[in-house]
Design an enzyme around this catalytic site. Structure first.
Site, mmCIF file in Angstrom:
data_model
loop_
_atom_site.group_PDB
_atom_site.id
_atom_site.type_symbol
_atom_site.label_atom_id
_atom_site.label_comp_id
_atom_site.label_asym_id
_atom_site.label_seq_id
_atom_site.Cartn_x
_atom_site.Cartn_y
_atom_site.Cartn_z
ATOM 1 N N HIS A 14 7.660 3.923 9.599
ATOM 2 C CA HIS A 14 6.836 4.452 8.496
ATOM 3 C C HIS A 14 5.385 4.421 8.956
ATOM 4 O O HIS A 14 4.773 3.359 9.030
ATOM 5 C CB HIS A 14 7.012 3.602 7.236
ATOM 6 N N HIS A 16 1.426 6.582 9.015
ATOM 7 C CA HIS A 16 0.515 7.671 8.640
ATOM 8 C C HIS A 16 -0.393 7.973 9.821
ATOM 9 O O HIS A 16 -1.183 7.122 10.231
ATOM 10 C CB HIS A 16 -0.338 7.269 7.428
ATOM 11 N N LYS A 100 10.783 12.701 2.465
ATOM 12 C CA LYS A 100 10.075 11.633 1.764
ATOM 13 C C LYS A 100 9.893 11.975 0.292
ATOM 14 O O LYS A 100 9.392 13.049 -0.043
ATOM 15 C CB LYS A 100 8.704 11.424 2.420
ATOM 16 N N HIS A 137 9.163 6.293 -1.673
ATOM 17 C CA HIS A 137 8.047 5.446 -2.105
ATOM 18 C C HIS A 137 8.482 4.836 -3.422
ATOM 19 O O HIS A 137 8.480 5.512 -4.447
ATOM 20 C CB HIS A 137 6.747 6.248 -2.258
ATOM 21 N N HIS A 175 8.457 0.320 2.508
ATOM 22 C CA HIS A 175 7.525 -0.786 2.244
ATOM 23 C C HIS A 175 7.915 -1.598 1.012
ATOM 24 O O HIS A 175 7.191 -1.669 0.027
ATOM 25 C CB HIS A 175 6.074 -0.310 2.142
ATOM 26 N N ASP A 248 3.613 1.285 7.821
ATOM 27 C CA ASP A 248 2.792 1.940 6.800
ATOM 28 C C ASP A 248 1.322 1.857 7.176
ATOM 29 O O ASP A 248 0.451 1.826 6.303
ATOM 30 C CB ASP A 248 3.054 1.331 5.405
HETATM 31 C C1 NCD Z 1 -0.693 5.398 2.075
HETATM 32 C C2 NCD Z 1 -1.727 6.402 2.557
HETATM 33 O O1 NCD Z 1 -2.916 6.052 2.616
HETATM 34 O O2 NCD Z 1 -1.371 7.531 2.894
HETATM 35 N N1 NCD Z 1 -1.378 4.300 1.451
HETATM 36 C C3 NCD Z 1 -0.885 3.059 1.269
HETATM 37 O O3 NCD Z 1 -1.543 2.252 0.617
HETATM 38 N N2 NCD Z 1 0.256 2.694 1.793
HETATM 39 C C4 NCD Z 1 0.256 6.063 1.157
HETATM 40 C C5 NCD Z 1 1.507 5.262 0.902
HETATM 41 O O4 NCD Z 1 2.318 5.056 1.803
HETATM 42 O O5 NCD Z 1 1.678 4.818 -0.231
HETATM 43 ZN ZN ZN Z 2 2.977 4.966 3.586
#
Ligand code: NCD
Ligand code: ZN
Length: 346
Positions: A14, A16, A100, A137, A175, A248
């Site tokens: 996971h 970003h 997702k 999520h 998460h 995450d």
């Molecule tokens: C994530 C993001 O910034 O894209 N933020 C987070 O707090 N984890 C989005 C997400 O996974 O909820």
């Molecule tokens: Zn995330």
């Protein structure tokens, strides 16, 4: 005491990576330690179609440092307009590894998420047929529900009904942050697993709120009470194949984190693996680190473990990690685990 530990190269299930300048800044931090990552689709606008996922994957590959060995595993952002045929085609062509689900409004860039779950039933049934996992999520966005209860409420009101309505759908509860979530996954049968982040193994809600508000510890789902953190730690080191690493890691410019309305996300890509080694060592479970970082996730997704290895070395003196990285004109603060780290990647 173990001084060196060699594991299969890890997968981040996971992640970003963002786009543009931020992508170029953060991608090397993941590619250094991780062989693969499940890449989240919450760009602005989101990655909704197979064609958009293929284009995003090409941008990620183009941003990789020379010589890097890193495979982005792409996801589609589920909307009420998602076409089941497009999802099936993207899966068959090897473009996407998962879909997702963001409940609308639950987190960063989730405005296009799902409001009416009956409207995505067709996509979910198609995914169950072809064995394509749904990453969830696991928080609702109902303003009536207390933010610390949103995960547990989501399980009862949304996740469990979806799994009953679409049996055979493989689900990753992303998460996970609560004992309720851990228990649901641990007892939920073959078709469900959960990712656990690095920061949720470290943080409870006092770290965010007691003695001053600490925006760099604010993420979604928000860290809960200490009892929940302990349940996550127990699950992570348990050796159960249902639980695996998804960092995450969610970079945001410091300017937007240190703000009157600071955004959610912890940036853990640079030090995720050293922190995990420290946590697993403290729990007397170093021998289970590889399962958590490199085997359980791959097995759930039907992937072979990575061929390469990663060697961790434990020094007597603590090692330091840069406090922040640059992303063009912005800076991004690296997660501070509030404890000395002795492990580093050789
Ligand atoms: C994530 C993001 O910034 O894209 N933020 C987070 O707090 N984890 C989005 C997400 O996974 O909820
Ligand atoms: Zn995330």
């Amino acid at each position: 005491m173990t001084e060196r530990l060699t594991i299969r190269r890890p997968d981040d299930m996971h992640l970003h990576l963002r786009d543009g300048e931020m992508l170029r800044a953060v991608l090397p931090e993941s590619a250094r330690h991780f062989a693969r990552a499940i890449v989240m689709p919450n760009l602005v606008p989101p990655v909704v179609t197979g064609a958009q996922a293929a284009a995003y994957r090409a941008r990620i590959r183009a941003a990789l440092p020379a010589g890097a060995d890193f495979t982005p595993l792409m996801t589609l952002y589920l909307t009420e307009a998602t076409d089941p045929a497009d999802v099936a085609r993207a899966a068959a062509e090897g473009i996407v590894t998962a879909v997702k689900l963001y409940p609308a409004g639950a987190t960063t860039n989730s405005a296009s998420g799902v409001r009416d779950f009956d409207r995505v039933r067709g996509v979910l049934e198609r995914m169950a047929e072809i064995g394509l996992p749904l990453c969830v999520h696991g928080e609702g966005s109902d303003p009536e529900v207390d933010i610390f209860d949103r995960e547990a409420v989501f399980i009862d009101r949304v996740l469990d009904p979806i799994r009953r309505a679409v049996p055979g759908l493989r689900v990753v509860m992303e998460h996970v942050t609560t004992k309720e979530g851990v228990d649901y996954v641990a007892t939920g049968g073959e078709g469900i697993a959960a990712t656990i982040t690095v920061h949720h193994l470290i943080l409870n809600r006092n770290h965010i709120l007691a003695g001053g508000i600490r925006p760099h510890y604010y993420c979604l789902p928000v860290a809960k009470r200490e009892a929940h953190r302990l349940a996550l730690r127990a699950a992570a080191v348990s050796g159960s194949p249902r639980f695996f690493l998804g960092t995450d890691s969610a970079p945001h410019p410091d300017r937007l984190k240190e703000h009157a309305c600071g955004c959610a996300g912890c940036f853990t890509a640079p030090n995720a693996i050293p922190i995990l080694a420290e946590v697993f060592e403290a729990e007397g479970a170093l021998g289970r680190l590889e399962g958590f970082t490199s085997r359980h996730g791959a097995a759930f997704y039907g992937l072979a473990p990575n061929a390469g290895t990663l060697t961790l070395v434990r020094g007597q003196e603590p090692v330091t990690c840069p406090a922040r990285i640059a992303a063009g004109a912005e800076t991004v603060t690296v997660f501070d685990p509030m404890m000395p780290l002795h492990w580093s990647v050789a």
